[in-house]
Design a protein around this motif. Sequence first.
Motif, PDB file in Angstrom:
ATOM      1  N   TYR A  95      55.670  40.114  28.891  1.00 40.17           N
ATOM      2  CA  TYR A  95      54.871  39.448  29.931  1.00 40.17           C
ATOM      3  C   TYR A  95      54.088  38.275  29.349  1.00 40.17           C
ATOM      4  O   TYR A  95      53.450  38.414  28.302  1.00 40.17           O
ATOM      5  N   VAL A  96      54.169  37.163  30.019  1.00 38.27           N
ATOM      6  CA  VAL A  96      53.416  35.990  29.569  1.00 38.27           C
ATOM      7  C   VAL A  96      52.075  35.991  30.303  1.00 38.27           C
ATOM      8  O   VAL A  96      52.032  35.991  31.541  1.00 38.27           O
ATOM      9  N   VAL A  97      51.019  36.022  29.517  1.00 36.80           N
ATOM     10  CA  VAL A  97      49.682  36.010  30.131  1.00 36.80           C
ATOM     11  C   VAL A  97      49.416  34.619  30.701  1.00 36.80           C
ATOM     12  O   VAL A  97      49.695  33.604  30.057  1.00 36.80           O
ATOM     13  N   LYS A  98      48.919  34.597  31.924  1.00 42.10           N
ATOM     14  CA  LYS A  98      48.694  33.314  32.607  1.00 42.10           C
ATOM     15  C   LYS A  98      47.719  32.446  31.816  1.00 42.10           C
ATOM     16  O   LYS A  98      46.739  32.952  31.259  1.00 42.10           O
ATOM     17  N   ALA A 101      44.062  32.599  32.496  1.00 43.47           N
ATOM     18  CA  ALA A 101      43.447  33.857  32.067  1.00 43.47           C
ATOM     19  C   ALA A 101      43.140  33.850  30.578  1.00 43.47           C
ATOM     20  O   ALA A 101      42.208  34.512  30.125  1.00 43.47           O
TER      21      ALA A 101
ATOM     22  N   GLU B  52      42.638  42.314  38.251  1.00 38.88           N
ATOM     23  CA  GLU B  52      42.663  41.728  36.903  1.00 38.88           C
ATOM     24  C   GLU B  52      44.103  41.550  36.418  1.00 38.88           C
ATOM     25  O   GLU B  52      44.430  40.545  35.772  1.00 38.88           O
ATOM     26  N   ARG B  55      45.453  38.555  38.119  1.00 38.07           N
ATOM     27  CA  ARG B  55      44.868  37.329  37.583  1.00 38.07           C
ATOM     28  C   ARG B  55      45.485  36.948  36.238  1.00 38.07           C
ATOM     29  O   ARG B  55      45.712  35.781  35.947  1.00 38.07           O
ATOM     30  N   THR B  56      45.772  37.965  35.417  1.00 36.43           N
ATOM     31  CA  THR B  56      46.221  37.688  34.048  1.00 36.43           C
ATOM     32  C   THR B  56      47.737  37.772  33.870  1.00 36.43           C
ATOM     33  O   THR B  56      48.283  37.155  32.966  1.00 36.43           O
ATOM     34  N   GLY B  57      48.384  38.578  34.695  1.00 33.20           N
ATOM     35  CA  GLY B  57      49.817  38.825  34.498  1.00 33.20           C
ATOM     36  C   GLY B  57      50.076  39.892  33.441  1.00 33.20           C
ATOM     37  O   GLY B  57      51.206  40.086  33.004  1.00 33.20           O
ATOM     38  N   LYS B  58      49.021  40.602  33.031  1.00 34.79           N
ATOM     39  CA  LYS B  58      49.190  41.639  32.006  1.00 34.79           C
ATOM     40  C   LYS B  58      49.657  42.957  32.630  1.00 34.79           C
ATOM     41  O   LYS B  58      49.252  43.281  33.753  1.00 34.79           O
ATOM     42  N   PRO B  59      50.462  43.734  31.891  1.00 35.99           N
ATOM     43  CA  PRO B  59      50.822  45.075  32.382  1.00 35.99           C
ATOM     44  C   PRO B  59      49.598  46.002  32.361  1.00 35.99           C
ATOM     45  O   PRO B  59      48.572  45.663  31.767  1.00 35.99           O
TER      46      PRO B  59
END
Lengths: 276, 76
Positions: A95-98, A101, B52, B55-59
């Motif tokens: 996953y690429v963090v935006k 963010a 969250e 917002r971040t795209g984190k798992p």
Amino acid sequence: MDRSFLSDKGIIRASREFVCARLATYESKEEAEYLSRIFRGRSGQLENTVFCIMSPDGKDKLVRSGRSPGWSFPGEEEQAARDMEKKMDEIASRYVVKKEARSSLPALPVLPNVRLALNVAACDNLPLVAAVARSKGAMQKLRKQVNELAWSKAFIGRFIFVDAEAASELEKIKGVKNQEGVFVIAPDTFGQEGKVLTQVKLGVSSKDLEESFARALALYEPERKETLPHNALGRILDVNWKTQIPVTDPGAPARRGRSEEGRSRSGRRGSRGGRP
Amino acid sequence: MRRFFLILSVGFFLGLSVNSFAQEKGKVAGEQAVARQAGIAWYGTLTSALAEAKRTGKPILLVSAAPHCHSISGIW
């Protein structure tokens, strides 16, 4: 809950690339419905604990779900922790963090109310930070200050957070002197009462707030808790935590103190239980 | 008289050692608290965690636990 996995250094490091959600089972109907979709035990009901790694939208399971990390990562404890750490790194790399963010802090992880936050702080053996402000503007400013410290290297994962609109919400806390500000609180053994370790007023400088956090950590004496003596003492003192929705774990005994008519003993004089 | 002084001195030394033990205990506990490792920073509600993650795209590392054992709070 498998505490050994979740306090492992490697897993704590890997967790920084995840949004870490630890829900309180049986404290929200909506959350219970979500958790039931992720894992149900043999009984077909939501049980006390659930573990999984989910996609960012919360819809897809990325590992086998179960009651604890040990269900997804079986075997000898140390090796299982390393397997989990490796898997977390592998998942995070997908996953690429935006970008936006990366350059901003995460939101402050607050619990929904003081009652639950105090209990969670006691369960974790961590101090509770309560931000109290009447106006939205003041709360926003306070939250920003607290948030900067919450995610700092010195304090990350070392406090539980909650906010409140009035100091009256801290009625179970001894030593509250200010009407508004930030209070760092030591929960009692059962997380039903607490005492102020440090407190600062609204308008505090970030430096003084940081000092207040550091001083509170130095003052706080975490307890070594063992389940059996803890529960034995709790029964003697008539501690009775009331969940917001019924407990469906087949391993859990019927709620203590409920008579056949459904009345609770927690209404008795001297009881430490009851709703907030 | 000798017995009186003997009891007094034993009491004095006992008091000193209890006091220093308590001070040491408090000091050690304080140091332990400061020295404790940073932990996982948990979101305590599903709504905040999903927001969250969006917002971040984190798992999401998801855990749920009841903050009580047999209705006794203060322990997972």
